[in-house]
Design a protein around this motif. Sequence first.
Motif, short mmCIF file in Angstrom:
data_model
loop_
_atom_site.label_atom_id
_atom_site.label_comp_id
_atom_site.label_asym_id
_atom_site.label_seq_id
_atom_site.Cartn_x
_atom_site.Cartn_y
_atom_site.Cartn_z
N PRO A 23 -18.38 -25.08 5.25
CA PRO A 23 -19.70 -24.49 5.18
C PRO A 23 -20.42 -24.73 3.87
CG PRO A 23 -18.09 -22.84 4.63
CD PRO A 23 -17.34 -24.13 4.89
N PHE A 24 -20.01 -25.71 3.11
CA PHE A 24 -20.58 -25.94 1.79
C PHE A 24 -21.82 -26.83 1.88
CE2 PHE A 24 -15.96 -25.42 1.29
CZ PHE A 24 -15.99 -24.17 0.72
N ALA A 57 -22.06 -23.04 -2.08
CA ALA A 57 -22.37 -22.43 -0.78
C ALA A 57 -23.64 -21.61 -0.92
CB ALA A 57 -21.22 -21.54 -0.32
N SER A 58 -24.39 -21.52 0.16
CA SER A 58 -25.63 -20.75 0.17
C SER A 58 -25.59 -19.81 1.37
CB SER A 58 -26.82 -21.70 0.26
OG SER A 58 -28.02 -20.99 0.27
N LEU A 68 -14.51 -13.95 1.56
CA LEU A 68 -13.10 -14.30 1.71
C LEU A 68 -12.93 -15.61 2.48
CD1 LEU A 68 -11.59 -10.77 2.40
CD2 LEU A 68 -11.63 -12.05 0.25
N SER A 69 -13.78 -15.84 3.46
CA SER A 69 -13.74 -17.08 4.23
C SER A 69 -14.10 -18.29 3.34
CB SER A 69 -14.68 -16.99 5.41
OG SER A 69 -14.80 -18.21 6.06
N LYS A 73 -11.57 -21.37 2.18
CA LYS A 73 -11.95 -22.74 2.53
C LYS A 73 -12.08 -23.61 1.27
CE LYS A 73 -13.51 -25.97 5.29
NZ LYS A 73 -12.64 -26.76 6.12
N ALA A 74 -12.68 -23.08 0.21
CA ALA A 74 -12.84 -23.85 -1.03
C ALA A 74 -11.48 -24.15 -1.65
CB ALA A 74 -13.71 -23.08 -2.03
#
Length: 158
Positions: A23-24, A57-58, A68-69, A73-74
């Motif tokens: 999601p980045f 991320a935005s 937390l998600s 992921k990062a």
Amino acid sequence: MLEQLLKSFSGYYSVESDGVASPFVALAEFHSHTEQYVLVKAAHVADIDSNEYVFFASENKLTLDTLLSLDKKAWEEGLSRVHPSGSHRNSDISLVILCDKAEKAALKRASRIYRYKSYRWGLQGWSGYRLAVWEAEGGSVSCNRLGRNLKRIMGSLS
């Protein structure tokens, strides 16, 4: 704010906005290689590799679950890029979250997130984790202990 941040990182980092893992919205990479030798280059002592991966991320509203998600992921995506070896010193992973509004629980938790990984008891380097959350509504920045340098960067841009 994202454009300003990416511009400030582009001086030393390779910045990508296209083809970044979801999601980045952007990724900045820094790679450094140095060599140590004694008196002449033929007397080579060591190679030292240092890397950093910054994920951006935005979010409109940052909830605790979203934080937390993104955090998980990062960390996973950053570790997948690490290649420990005898010359590897460190590969730091950073997450910068820009949001319009954030829950207090998310900001509080962001300041307490700590991640660290050692490769072969530090003989093949380590990975540290930096996290910073910028909330547009208040113009405030929350960060974990290692993310204080990100807080200074973001504070100077806002």
